[in-house]
Design an enzyme around this catalytic site. Structure first.
Site, mmCIF file in Angstrom:
data_model
loop_
_atom_site.group_PDB
_atom_site.id
_atom_site.type_symbol
_atom_site.label_atom_id
_atom_site.label_comp_id
_atom_site.label_asym_id
_atom_site.label_seq_id
_atom_site.Cartn_x
_atom_site.Cartn_y
_atom_site.Cartn_z
ATOM 1 N N ASP A 30 45.144 63.149 2.937
ATOM 2 C CA ASP A 30 44.952 63.529 1.542
ATOM 3 C C ASP A 30 45.495 62.407 0.666
ATOM 4 O OD1 ASP A 30 47.720 63.651 1.637
ATOM 5 O OD2 ASP A 30 47.876 65.749 1.058
ATOM 6 N N ASP B 236 48.301 62.014 -2.523
ATOM 7 C CA ASP B 236 49.356 62.747 -3.227
ATOM 8 C C ASP B 236 49.774 61.983 -4.482
ATOM 9 O OD1 ASP B 236 50.004 64.695 -0.872
ATOM 10 O OD2 ASP B 236 50.192 62.709 0.025
ATOM 11 N N ASP C 274 46.694 66.319 -3.614
ATOM 12 C CA ASP C 274 47.843 67.109 -4.055
ATOM 13 C C ASP C 274 48.392 66.495 -5.333
ATOM 14 O OD1 ASP C 274 47.666 68.723 -1.833
ATOM 15 O OD2 ASP C 274 49.187 67.626 -0.701
HETATM 16 P P1 GTP Z 1 49.070 61.892 5.218
HETATM 17 O O1 GTP Z 1 48.663 62.684 4.010
HETATM 18 O O2 GTP Z 1 48.532 62.470 6.472
HETATM 19 O O3 GTP Z 1 48.799 60.438 5.079
HETATM 20 O O4 GTP Z 1 50.672 61.982 5.343
HETATM 21 P P2 GTP Z 1 51.725 62.303 4.225
HETATM 22 O O5 GTP Z 1 53.024 61.765 4.665
HETATM 23 O O6 GTP Z 1 51.229 61.893 2.862
HETATM 24 O O7 GTP Z 1 51.837 63.881 4.324
HETATM 25 P P3 GTP Z 1 51.626 65.034 3.261
HETATM 26 O O8 GTP Z 1 50.589 64.705 2.254
HETATM 27 O O9 GTP Z 1 51.422 66.280 4.056
HETATM 28 O O10 GTP Z 1 53.033 65.177 2.578
HETATM 29 C C1 GTP Z 1 53.564 64.216 1.699
HETATM 30 C C2 GTP Z 1 54.934 64.613 1.283
HETATM 31 O O11 GTP Z 1 54.902 65.864 0.608
HETATM 32 C C3 GTP Z 1 55.906 64.792 2.442
HETATM 33 O O12 GTP Z 1 57.118 64.223 2.062
HETATM 34 C C4 GTP Z 1 56.103 66.269 2.574
HETATM 35 O O13 GTP Z 1 57.400 66.584 2.995
HETATM 36 C C5 GTP Z 1 55.854 66.742 1.164
HETATM 37 N N1 GTP Z 1 55.278 68.080 1.164
HETATM 38 C C6 GTP Z 1 54.113 68.473 1.718
HETATM 39 N N2 GTP Z 1 53.894 69.783 1.514
HETATM 40 C C7 GTP Z 1 54.944 70.234 0.813
HETATM 41 C C8 GTP Z 1 55.312 71.497 0.275
HETATM 42 O O14 GTP Z 1 54.619 72.495 0.419
HETATM 43 N N3 GTP Z 1 56.483 71.556 -0.432
HETATM 44 C C9 GTP Z 1 57.267 70.459 -0.624
HETATM 45 N N4 GTP Z 1 58.389 70.579 -1.327
HETATM 46 N N5 GTP Z 1 56.955 69.261 -0.119
HETATM 47 C C10 GTP Z 1 55.828 69.139 0.586
HETATM 48 MN MN MN Z 2 49.505 62.804 2.024
HETATM 49 MN MN MN Z 3 49.880 66.135 0.725
#
Ligand code: GTP
Ligand code: MN
Ligand code: MN
Length: 367
Positions: A204, A206, A291
């Site tokens: 995704d 973020d 996100d």
């Molecule tokens: P990829 O998207 O697969 O590249 O990996 P990513 O490291 O970006 O993972 P992800 O988008 O799932 O999460 C990014 C950050 O958001 C991480 O630090 C997670 O701990 C945090 N995160 C994800 N979901 C939640 C949630 O529901 N609540 C909180 N507080 N943090 C979240």
């Molecule tokens: Mn991510």
């Molecule tokens: Mn995410």
């Protein structure tokens, strides 16, 4: 033929937030194997085992060179008997029988396929599997009621399975930025998550938006959205109080409609039925998981640190704060339990300093 005394002994601190973990992983075969077992444990409601495998994988990601024998691992933290058995199996036989068995198992395959649907967690997948649903086709035939997120997830399944590239992330960033700035001039938008850590692709994109009040209008771009209004409010006298409109924290887990690169110059419009029926071969846009996290300026540094990841790095930071410093760290604030007060910070560096940690830049948080 290698003398044991000559074998490189690695030394790795036990908390991932004390290590610098870049994307330059010298042991991908071992870490992939342990990550797969972690994923299987997490999907099976065995979070403790999941964390144990994630910690073991993270220790191997931090090693400066490939592991060639288990004797090199002597004295390393977080490597329990189970993880060591898997590592030995791979080093000695080229593969781990447990990992191979898991990969082939119908249960794991079904859990993966079903939880790959946006909006479907392990619990739901488990329930469906008990009802004999193992594939997307069986799910569609089953007449199970899907919530809005799951319907959108199923509709965009193939798109959402495709990794998102940095170029796509940047294109979405520009659109989000334009929408944000039109509502609130001067708002800050920051790429967080994996892309901030230097990853070239992600599941995704973020973003963190620092934005005091207004609600964003990205309506024309979102295929699905669920906005959560957080009830957190910083308070002098205790951790959490009900939120006021002035100090809220929102997040939005959405599916974004991104036009193909050659179409991006032109303005996007509302979805038409034609869009929904588009043929893959003539695709003019793709769906991307996005996100959006919105934080008041007072919480910006905490949100930035809390949403940059990796997930294990975040978990380890909170464990360090709690166990070693008697502080509670969240993506909103840092609370000092001994002083009984919140510690204010405007940068990640300050938070690391409060925690008594050396600053670790995002590119070295890939634990
Ligand atoms: P990829 O998207 O697969 O590249 O990996 P990513 O490291 O970006 O993972 P992800 O988008 O799932 O999460 C990014 C950050 O958001 C991480 O630090 C997670 O701990 C945090 N995160 C994800 N979901 C939640 C949630 O529901 N609540 C909180 N507080 N943090 C979240
Ligand atoms: Mn991510
Ligand atoms: Mn995410």
């Amino acid at each position: 033929q290698i003398d044991e005394a000559e074998v490189v002994a690695f030394s790795v601190p036990s908390y991932a937030c004390l290590r610098r973990t870049t994307l330059d992983n010298h042991n991908p075969v071992l870490t992939d194997a342990l990550s797969l077992l972690a994923e299987n444990a997490e999907l099976s409601d065995e979070d403790g085992r999941g964390v144990a495998f994630r910690r073991a994988a993270a220790v191997l990601k931090a090693l400066p060179e490939p592991v060639t024998g288990v004797t090199q691992l002597r004295g390393l933290p977080c490597l329990g008997g189970h993880s060591l058995r898997v590592i030995r199996d791979i080093l000695e036989n080229g593969a781990s029988s447990e990992v191979e068995f898991t990969k082939q198992s119908e249960r794991f395959k079904a859990l993966k396929v079903l939880t790959d649907i946006f909006g479907v967690g392990a619990k739901t997948a488990e329930r469906w599997i008990r009802d004999g649903i193992h594939s997307l086709h069986q799910l569609q035939e089953s007449g199970q009621t899907l919530n809005r997120a799951q319907q959108a997830g199923l509709e965009h399944y193939d798109d959402l399975k495709q990794p998102v590239t940095k170029a796509e992330a940047d294109a979405i960033g520009e659109i989000v930025e334009e929408a944000v700035v039109s509502v609130l001039p001067g708002a800050q938008i920051t790429l967080i998550g994996g892309f901030r850590r230097g990853k070239l692709t992600g599941h995704d994109v973020d973003f963190l938006i620092t934005h005091p009040e207004e609600v964003l209008s990205l309506q024309g771009f979102l295929l699905y959205q669920k906005t959560t209004r957080n009830s957190y409010l910083e308070a002098k006298d205790g951790p959490a109080r009900p939120a006021s409109n002035m100090d809220r924290f929102e997040r939005c887990f959405s599916i974004f409609k991104l036009a193909d690169a050659e179409k991006r110059g032109t303005k996007q419009t509302e979805n038409t039925p034609e869009d929904t029926c588009r043929l893959a071969a003539h695709s003019r846009w793709r769906a991307v998981r996005v996100d959006l996290v919105v934080s008041p300026i007072s919480q910006f540094a905490f949100a930035l640190l809390g949403w940059t990841g990796s997930k294990l790095f975040e978990r380890e930071l909170r464990r360090w704060a709690g166990h070693e410093k008697a502080m509670s760290l969240s993506s909103h604030a840092l609370y000092d339990n001994k002083q009984g007060r919140y510690l204010k910070a405007t940068s990640e560096e300050e938070i690391f300093t409060y925690l008594g940690l050396e600053y670790i830049p995002p590119s070295e948080r890939n634990a």
